[in-house]
Every structure is written in C-alpha cells, then in structure tokens.
Design an enzyme around this catalytic site. Structure first.
Site, PDB file in Angstrom:
ATOM      1  N   GLY A 154       0.835  -1.190   0.000  1.00  0.00           N
ATOM      2  CA  GLY A 154       0.000   0.000   0.000  1.00  0.00           C
ATOM      3  C   GLY A 154       0.868   1.237   0.000  1.00  0.00           C
ATOM      4  N   ILE A 156       2.615   2.838   2.388  1.00  0.00           N
ATOM      5  CA  ILE A 156       3.929   2.681   3.008  1.00  0.00           C
ATOM      6  C   ILE A 156       4.752   1.629   2.276  1.00  0.00           C
ATOM      7  CG2 ILE A 156       5.136   1.949   5.104  1.00  0.00           C
ATOM      8  CD1 ILE A 156       2.836   3.191   6.718  1.00  0.00           C
ATOM      9  N   THR A 235       6.421  -3.062  11.455  1.00  0.00           N
ATOM     10  CA  THR A 235       6.134  -1.680  11.852  1.00  0.00           C
ATOM     11  C   THR A 235       4.666  -1.362  11.605  1.00  0.00           C
ATOM     12  OG1 THR A 235       6.781  -0.897   9.641  1.00  0.00           O
ATOM     13  CG2 THR A 235       8.488  -0.863  11.364  1.00  0.00           C
ATOM     14  N   GLU A 266       0.466  -3.917  24.174  1.00  0.00           N
ATOM     15  CA  GLU A 266       1.301  -2.734  24.332  1.00  0.00           C
ATOM     16  C   GLU A 266       0.865  -1.940  25.555  1.00  0.00           C
ATOM     17  OE1 GLU A 266       1.086  -0.571  20.649  1.00  0.00           O
ATOM     18  OE2 GLU A 266       2.031  -2.179  19.490  1.00  0.00           O
ATOM     19  N   HIS A 285       6.418   1.258  19.644  1.00  0.00           N
ATOM     20  CA  HIS A 285       5.392   1.746  18.715  1.00  0.00           C
ATOM     21  C   HIS A 285       5.679   3.202  18.359  1.00  0.00           C
ATOM     22  CE1 HIS A 285       0.946   1.117  17.408  1.00  0.00           C
ATOM     23  NE2 HIS A 285       1.570   1.946  16.582  1.00  0.00           N
TER      24      HIS A 285
END
Length: 319
Positions: A154, A156, A235, A266, A285
């Site tokens: 996509g 990124i 990521t 997280e 993150h």
C-alpha cells in the site's frame, strides 16, 4: 456544553497548545491519564459524558459505542490506523470516524530501512561488542545482495519498495489487492504469493493493515517457510504476527532475527521473552516519530473533530 474526551497520547503532553483553540469553540475537555491507550473498561467509565473524541488507539468497541449513545457524534483518530474502532458499528449508530491518511508514510519507511541496515551491517552488535572490550569483526551483508519481501504494498509498502530498489535490493511484494502495473514497471517489484515471498526473502517487512484477513497472518506455519538467515520486520500492527510463534522461531533458530515496533500487547509486558533476545531489536510503537509529521497530524486531528461537530475549522489557529 459540548464535551470532548481528549485521550490521544501524542497530543496530551502539548495540551496547553490545543486547549485554548478548542475552548474558543466552546468545547470542554475530559483529559484522562493515558499510558498507551484506553481499553474498553476505561472508556466505559466515560460513556455518555462526551460528544466527540480525539483518540489514539483507544478500544472503541461496539459495546463502548453503544454505551456512548445518543451523545457521541464524532471520533477523530490521531494517525491513520482505525483497527481499534468498530467502524461498522459506528456507521450504524451515525458516529463519524475521521483519521489522517498517509500520516507517517515517510518516517515508517525510513524505520524499515534503518532496521534492514542495522541487521545487514551489524552496527548495534559491533557497537555492543566494542564497548564491552571485544574487537570482533562481525560479518555483514550489503543490501544489494539481499531480497526484501513486502507484505502489504500500500502507501507505506510502495515507499519502502522505492527505497529498497535505490539500494539495489531485489524486491518481492504480496497484497490481497491488485497492484497498479505502472508501479510494478517503475520499481521492478515482483508480486508473489505469500508462501513464495517468505521462502525467497532475506528480510520480510510487514506493512499491511490489521483486518480480519491479516490478523495472525504470520504464524508457525508461515515462519517455518522463512530462511533461517531471514529477519522479520513489523512496523504495522502487533496482532498481524502471532507473537508466541515468533518467539519460538527466534529461540529455535528458525529465523535469524526480528525488528518489532508493534506488539500484540502494548506496552510490551516486562516478562516477554523478546526483551532478553540478542537477535531482536525493539521499539515502543514509535516508527512514526517525526516532529514534522506529528505537527501535521495534531492539527488535522483537531480539524477533523471540528468538521465532525459541524464547526468551521478555519477559525482554528495553530499556536
């Protein structure tokens, strides 16, 4: 008075900049203490008390959204990913959901390249050795000798592909949607089935959205397809990778290493085996880190909130 639940963790430290702007619109703020995100039970404590929300990865589940009715009108997400919001239920309830598309494309792509360079050139490990008194010339690789597999071509993923090609890497791609033939011709990326991509790549970068088709896309089965010298980079979103399966693969030597900016839970629990692994690079993150990008997203998040409330965003003055 119109009330806003203001819980975006990247904005809260700068609340003094944003509060006067929002109050100028007659908006009152609820500002809970947020470590990483508000979970469902924490959000339920505020249900029915606010008309709009500026949030991070808060868990706006169907239960939360229903409890916030009929008052809640708009959720303005700081950033791009909205997998923590039940968008289908929000639409059913007439709650507008906004986000900033293409918010962190460049810093995230840079993070992927940084991880690949770190593992290929072995800089963190040589630094660690020499500071401990060891003079070890650890073998490395040049990126042009390596193949990169990109899961999710996509916005990124495309930028990662262009950067990797500039380093002379062979680039493979996988996506559930057809990729534009012009981009394929421009970059030379080779689109592959997932299993082939995993088997042929030295680095595998996860850059897809988290959705029902991608949750636990990386499992014991798929990790077993990877080369024992390969490195996994995530990521995107933590739940795309089955974390226990990854731990097992790293401990058994099934793959050589991993670079993780995101996790299934997280913050990463302090008892996670990942914290004790020398072949893993970890970050909180934070691959979106960029003052320029953050500033744009801060103000676009406010603008989206105002639009969702039917207010004129042009009166908002950046301070």
């Amino acid at each position: 008075m119109t009330t806003i639940l203001f819980s975006a963790p990247y904005m809260l430290p700068f609340l003094d900049r944003f509060r006067p702007v929002l109050e100028n619109y007659g908006l009152a703020l609820i500002t809970p203490e947020v470590r990483e995100r508000l979970d469902e039970s924490q959000l339920m404590q505020y249900a029915g008390q606010f008309d709009g929300a500026i949030c991070g990865d808060d868990m706006y589940t169907a239960r939360v959204l229903q409890a916030c009715q009929p008052r809640l009108k708009v959720i303005s997400k700081w950033g791009t990913g909205i997998d923590s919001i039940d968008s289908q239920e929000a639409q059913r309830l007439g709650i507008s959901v906004f986000r900033t598309l293409n918010a962190f494309t460049l810093p995230v792509a840079d993070s992927v390249m940084g991880y690949m360079l770190a593992f290929a050139r072995r800089h963190p490990w040589m630094d660690r050795d020499i500071k401990s008194g060891q003079w070890n010339k650890i073998p490395g690789r040049a990126l042009h000798e390596c193949t990169l597999g990109i899961i999710g071509v996509g916005t990124i993923g495309k930028v990662v592909a262009r950067r990797a090609r500039a380093f002379g890497m062979t680039v493979l791609g996988n996506d559930i949607v057809e990729i534009d033939h012009v981009f394929i011709a421009e970059t030379g990326i080779q689109m592959k089935p997932l299993d082939e991509l995993l088997a042929q790549s030295d680095f595998v970068s996860v850059n897809c959205d988290l959705n029902p088709t991608s949750r636990h896309l990386i499992t014991t089965r798929t990790l077993n397809l990877m080369r024992p010298t390969a490195v996994l980079i995530n990521t995107a979103r933590g739940p795309i990778v089955d974390e226990q399966a990854l731990v097992d693969a790293l401990q058994s030597g099934g793959i050589a290493g991993a670079a993780l900016d995101v996790f299934e839970v997280e913050p990463l629990p302090l008892d996670s085996p990942l914290l004790k692994m020398d072949n893993v690079m970890l970050a909180p993150h934070n691959s979106n880190s960029s003052p320029t990008a953050w500033e744009h997203v801060h103000w676009n998040t406010i603008r989206n909130l105002l639009v969702g409330l039917g207010l004129d965003p042009e009166k908002a003055v950046q301070k």
